[in-house]
Design an enzyme around this catalytic site. Structure first.
Site, short mmCIF file in Angstrom:
data_model
loop_
_atom_site.label_atom_id
_atom_site.label_comp_id
_atom_site.label_asym_id
_atom_site.label_seq_id
_atom_site.Cartn_x
_atom_site.Cartn_y
_atom_site.Cartn_z
N ASP A 100 40.52 1.11 93.74
CA ASP A 100 39.29 1.47 93.03
C ASP A 100 38.31 2.25 93.89
OD1 ASP A 100 38.64 -0.88 94.70
OD2 ASP A 100 36.71 -0.78 93.69
N PHE A 142 40.02 8.90 100.76
CA PHE A 142 39.78 7.73 99.93
C PHE A 142 40.55 7.91 98.63
CE2 PHE A 142 37.57 4.65 97.33
CZ PHE A 142 37.53 3.58 98.20
N VAL A 143 41.52 7.04 98.40
CA VAL A 143 42.41 7.21 97.26
C VAL A 143 42.12 6.17 96.17
CG1 VAL A 143 44.25 8.28 98.60
CG2 VAL A 143 44.22 5.80 98.35
N ASP A 194 43.98 -0.19 105.66
CA ASP A 194 43.16 0.91 106.15
C ASP A 194 42.73 0.59 107.59
OD1 ASP A 194 41.48 3.10 106.34
OD2 ASP A 194 39.92 2.27 105.06
N LYS A 231 47.43 3.42 105.60
CA LYS A 231 46.56 4.50 106.09
C LYS A 231 46.33 4.24 107.57
CE LYS A 231 42.91 5.60 103.23
NZ LYS A 231 41.48 5.45 102.88
N GLU A 262 49.59 -6.44 99.43
CA GLU A 262 48.28 -5.79 99.49
C GLU A 262 48.41 -4.37 98.93
OE1 GLU A 262 45.22 -5.53 99.49
OE2 GLU A 262 44.36 -6.08 101.43
N GLY A 275 42.98 -5.26 93.89
CA GLY A 275 43.69 -3.98 93.92
C GLY A 275 45.21 -4.05 93.80
P1 IMP Z 1 40.97 -2.64 105.52
O1 IMP Z 1 40.41 -4.00 105.78
O2 IMP Z 1 40.10 -1.56 106.08
O3 IMP Z 1 42.40 -2.49 105.94
O4 IMP Z 1 40.86 -2.40 103.99
C1 IMP Z 1 41.69 -2.92 103.07
C2 IMP Z 1 41.01 -2.86 101.72
O5 IMP Z 1 40.06 -1.80 101.65
C3 IMP Z 1 42.00 -2.56 100.65
O6 IMP Z 1 42.55 -3.74 100.12
C4 IMP Z 1 41.18 -1.81 99.63
O7 IMP Z 1 40.57 -2.70 98.74
C5 IMP Z 1 40.13 -1.12 100.44
N1 IMP Z 1 40.45 0.29 100.71
C6 IMP Z 1 40.73 0.86 101.89
N2 IMP Z 1 40.98 2.17 101.78
C7 IMP Z 1 40.87 2.44 100.46
C8 IMP Z 1 41.04 3.64 99.69
O8 IMP Z 1 41.36 4.75 100.18
N3 IMP Z 1 40.84 3.52 98.35
C9 IMP Z 1 40.50 2.33 97.76
N4 IMP Z 1 40.36 1.20 98.43
C10 IMP Z 1 40.54 1.26 99.78
MG MG Z 2 41.93 -4.69 98.22
#
Ligand code: IMP
Ligand code: MG
Length: 190
Positions: free
Chosen positions: A168, A161-162, A112, A140, A108, A53
């Protein structure tokens, strides 16, 4: 040009609204690059992008740097194919650069739940870098599960969800030039 005007934009028709425009992103990424230029002058940082991403953000950020910096990527995620974090770190492709004594900036696309970066940061800290910071395009905060934050943050992002600018949904929409929110019907089809 003549022909492309006749081709339907398959991505745009699924976007409910634009959250951050190309212009806004460009300006903010330049500001972050300027900050890194100031803080890392003479330090030859390793800029470690988390694929997939991150690729547009990474490329734009690097082109804003006027200091020496080394490039590498790793593939790590705590996600499966869906939209819910599993909380398990998977390093599919690691960096083979020795981090010991290096100034490292992890780049990154979005933080999220924070699971991916929290687990990855702990893993990389074991390799004894001189410093380890995080740059993220989007932050986020609404669903954060781990005590982790970006040191350089492009934008705070709402709890939607963006997609776009690298982000993606099921492997698609990464090539949108801006960040937007998908129409609900796109999820409901799947
Ligand atoms: P985390 O481990 O929940 O912080 O997620 C991080 C990863 O989740 C990011 O690198 C993205 O690949 C994916 N992700 C989280 N939220 C979104 C979103 O809103 N759109 C697309 N990918 C997301
Ligand atoms: Mg990612």
């Amino acid at each position: 040009m003549v022909f492309s005007a006749m081709v339907e934009n398959e991505l745009e028709k699924d976007v409910a609204y634009v959250l951050f425009t190309e212009e806004q992103i460009k300006a903010r990424v330049k500001e972050i690059a300027d900050q890194i230029n100031e803080e890392y002058a003479g330090k030859d940082p390793l800029i470690l992008g988390i694929l997939k991403g991150v690729y547009p953000f990474y490329a734009d950020l690097m082109r804003g740097l006027i200091i020496h910096a080394e490039t590498d990527f790793l593939i790590a995620s705590s996600y499966g194919n869906g939209t819910v974090s599993t909380g398990v770190l998977k390093i599919k492709k690691d960096t083979d650069i020795d981090l010991k004594g290096r100034h490292v900036i992890i780049v990154e696309d979005i933080i999220d739940s924070g699971n991916t970066l929290y687990l990855l940061k702990n893993e990389l800290l074991k390799r004894e870098p001189a410093s380890l910071k995080i740059a993220t395009l989007l932050n986020k905060t609404a669903r954060r599960e781990r005590p982790i934050d970006g040191d350089y943050i492009g934008f705070d992002c709402c709890d939607e969800f963006v997609v776009g600018y690298g982000l993606d949904y099921a492997g698609k929409y990464r090539n949108l030039p801006y960040v937007g929110v998908l129409k609900e019907k796109v999820y409901k089809l799947n």
